[in-house]
Design a protein around this motif. Structure first.
Motif, mmCIF file in Angstrom:
data_model
loop_
_atom_site.group_PDB
_atom_site.id
_atom_site.type_symbol
_atom_site.label_atom_id
_atom_site.label_comp_id
_atom_site.label_asym_id
_atom_site.label_seq_id
_atom_site.Cartn_x
_atom_site.Cartn_y
_atom_site.Cartn_z
ATOM 1 N N GLU A 195 0.832 -1.210 0.000
ATOM 2 C CA GLU A 195 0.000 0.000 0.000
ATOM 3 C C GLU A 195 0.861 1.252 0.000
ATOM 4 N N THR A 196 1.985 1.209 0.689
ATOM 5 C CA THR A 196 2.895 2.355 0.709
ATOM 6 C C THR A 196 3.490 2.598 -0.670
ATOM 7 N N VAL A 197 3.855 1.528 -1.361
ATOM 8 C CA VAL A 197 4.398 1.650 -2.717
ATOM 9 C C VAL A 197 3.355 2.236 -3.657
ATOM 10 N N PHE A 198 2.118 1.728 -3.588
ATOM 11 C CA PHE A 198 1.038 2.265 -4.407
ATOM 12 C C PHE A 198 0.835 3.746 -4.114
ATOM 13 N N ILE B 10 3.001 5.967 -2.997
ATOM 14 C CA ILE B 10 4.098 6.763 -3.558
ATOM 15 C C ILE B 10 3.935 6.922 -5.066
ATOM 16 N N VAL B 11 3.560 5.836 -5.748
ATOM 17 C CA VAL B 11 3.385 5.884 -7.204
ATOM 18 C C VAL B 11 2.241 6.826 -7.580
ATOM 19 N N ILE B 12 1.101 6.669 -6.922
ATOM 20 C CA ILE B 12 -0.061 7.518 -7.233
ATOM 21 C C ILE B 12 0.223 8.971 -6.900
ATOM 22 N N SER C 69 3.154 10.460 -6.840
ATOM 23 C CA SER C 69 4.153 11.005 -7.767
ATOM 24 C C SER C 69 3.593 11.242 -9.166
ATOM 25 N N LEU C 70 2.754 10.321 -9.638
ATOM 26 C CA LEU C 70 2.285 10.380 -11.026
ATOM 27 C C LEU C 70 0.992 11.169 -11.208
#
Length: 221
Positions: free
Chosen positions: A3-6, A8-10, A12-13
């Motif tokens: 969930e943390t990775v998701f 960061i991706v959301i 950032s993008l």
């Protein structure tokens, strides 16, 4: 961890790019074409809503207990607040002489009207999912992992709510100071409506209706 990775991706993008966007051109919505980008954003929001925040309970007290009539009243109340706030802020900014004017055009055909409706519906759904559900709740969840006390949970809740509203406001920076101020208040109103009603669909109705009214008012000026 996933969930943390998701997050960061959301973040950032999709959260940061609008904040970094330069001022918009003075001509907005002068032509209505197939809204491919809003549709893609809506699909992303659907994925986020279904898989990343679909199981979370907005309000245990409100969920399952607010009738359709109550939810419609919340939607109407939020819509009225958005309209009144926008009118007051726009008027104040203009009196101060710092308002940014835009040229917009209403759809000129049935096809353009359909594109307009799809555009605003997708944009409203996208923003409500990201800023009223996903951002505050996921940010709070991540921050709570760093705190275990009741005081820490209250602090992380305050930080996540404030940050989500501020990010939503800054995402409208390219439209000028009036839009930032308006989005700041709108973010608060819509988040309250979301938590009180227990659903983002109240927000979606209010947000979509407000966007349509705003387009009409801008076009006739």
């Amino acid at each position: 961890m996933i969930e943390t990775v998701f997050f960061i991706v959301i973040f950032s993008l999709f959260i940061m790019p609008p904040i970094l966007t330069k001022d918009a051109a003075t001509a907005l919505f002068t032509s209505w074409t197939f809204p491919l980008v809003p549709l893609l954003h809506a699909l992303l929001a659907l994925f986020v809503y279904r898989f990343l925040c679909g199981r979370r309970v907005l309000s245990a007290k409100a969920r399952g207990h607010a009738s359709l009539i109550i939810k419609l009243l919340y939607a109407l109340g939020a819509f009225c607040c958005l309209c009144v706030t926008a009118a007051l802020i726009t008027r104040t900014i203009r009196l101060l002489g710092s308002a940014q004017r835009f040229t917009v055009a209403l759809p000129s055909s049935a096809r353009e009207a359909a594109y307009c409706i799809i555009n605003f519906a997708c944009a409203s759904f996208y923003e409500e999912v990201l800023y009223r559900r996903y951002m505050p709740e996921t940010m709070q969840m991540i921050l709570e992992r760093m705190y275990s006390t009741a005081h820490g949970r209250r602090t992380t809740a305050l930080i996540s709510e404030a940050a989500s509203v501020l990010l939503f406001a800054l995402a409208h920076r390219y439209l000028g100071i009036a839009s930032v101020c308006n989005a700041l208040v709108a973010g608060i109103v819509l988040r309250i409506a979301c938590k009180k009603s227990g659903t983002i669909w109240v927000n979606f109705v209010a947000h979509f209706a407000y966007n349509i009214v705003s387009l009409t008012l801008f076009a006739v000026r």
